[in-house]
Design a protein around this motif. Structure first.
Motif, mmCIF file in Angstrom:
data_model
loop_
_atom_site.group_PDB
_atom_site.id
_atom_site.type_symbol
_atom_site.label_atom_id
_atom_site.label_comp_id
_atom_site.label_asym_id
_atom_site.label_seq_id
_atom_site.Cartn_x
_atom_site.Cartn_y
_atom_site.Cartn_z
ATOM 1 N N ILE A 17 -21.203 7.170 -5.014
ATOM 2 C CA ILE A 17 -21.887 6.482 -6.120
ATOM 3 C C ILE A 17 -20.828 5.810 -6.983
ATOM 4 O O ILE A 17 -19.977 6.495 -7.569
ATOM 5 C CB ILE A 17 -22.719 7.467 -6.962
ATOM 6 N N ILE A 31 -24.624 2.414 -4.393
ATOM 7 C CA ILE A 31 -24.794 3.716 -3.763
ATOM 8 C C ILE A 31 -24.648 3.549 -2.262
ATOM 9 O O ILE A 31 -25.220 2.623 -1.663
ATOM 10 C CB ILE A 31 -26.133 4.384 -4.130
ATOM 11 N N GLY A 133 -29.872 5.672 -6.511
ATOM 12 C CA GLY A 133 -28.964 4.771 -7.223
ATOM 13 C C GLY A 133 -29.608 4.147 -8.447
ATOM 14 O O GLY A 133 -28.949 3.977 -9.483
#
Length: 239
Positions: A17, A31, A133
């Motif tokens: 991430i 992500i 994400g």
């Protein structure tokens, strides 16, 4: 069972991430889950849809798209079809529902946060990666509002993550890549909070019905997977 990439049945793909990935949005995340990569950008606007006007409440919405060469063949852009891809519509509604489930709209105030999720490379699990994400991008956008003193308190009540599970070669497995997903007898997406509460469960017997025991095994894998993803989200914030 030996999986395609050597993982155990209950093991996520490698997850990365990266916050502040794009310069301009109030929240931006790349992500990566294995070879699936999604850019999630959160934009704050000081306006709300008509059904929220003069309510004192804000709104969260999402959009989802897959770039033309995110897959091994080129997909035409929606503008070429003169209408939005129905799969994209269904996924962006799922992302929006997932995010809104943990938002206090009164604390957000009369403003909208839109999270754009663009798949730049797809290898299965794009919707679940997008949700995971998108939450991080949303959190950063809310922190931006706090730093500006536009809001006085964090409007998010908890963390949200999503993961795919399925039955492949009669074995329940976590976080399917595309090759696994394409031959799965059962395909399921699970969205959960950090309190281990369900937001959404989407499951289908693609080739045959499945039993309660199999369902219970998939739900447990989903619980473990989302728990690990939420740990990684918190780690991305240094928490």
């Amino acid at each position: 069972m030996e999986r395609i990439d050597g993982r155990t049945a209950a093991e996520l793909r490698t997850v990365k991430i990266t916050r502040n990935y794009i310069k301009y949005p109030e929240g931006s995340v790349l992500i990566e889950m294995g070879d699936t990569k999604v850019i999630c950008n959160a934009t704050v606007e000081e306006q709300v849809p008509h059904f929220k006007r003069n309510s004192g409440e804000g709104w969260i919405t999402a959009e989802y798209a897959m770039l033309p060469r995110a897959t091994n063949t080129r997909n035409a852009r929606d503008i070429q079809r003169l209408k939005q891809n129905q799969r994209s519509v269904e996924i962006q509604r799922l992302i929006g529902r997932a995010l809104r489930s943990v938002v206090d709209f009164k604390l957000l105030g009369e403003r909208t946060i839109t999270v754009d999720c663009d798949v730049i490379q797809a290898d299965g699990g794009t919707r679940t990666a997008a949700i995971t994400g998108a939450y991080v991008a949303l959190m950063d956008a809310c922190r931006y509002l706090l730093d500006k003193k536009s809001i006085s308190k964090m409007p998010l009540r908890g963390f949200v993550a999503a993961v795919s599970v399925g039955i492949v070669d009669d074995q329940p497995v976590l976080d399917l890549c595309y090759k696994e997903d394409s031959k799965a007898k059962v395909d399921m997406n699970i969205v959960m909070t950090d309190a281990e509460e369900y937001i959404e469960v989407q499951g289908t017997g693609e080739q045959a019905p499945f039993s309660k025991d199999q369902l219970d095994a998939l739900l447990e894998l989903g619980r473990l997977g989302t728990g690990e993803l939420i740990r990684l989200q918190k780690q991305a914030f240094g928490e």
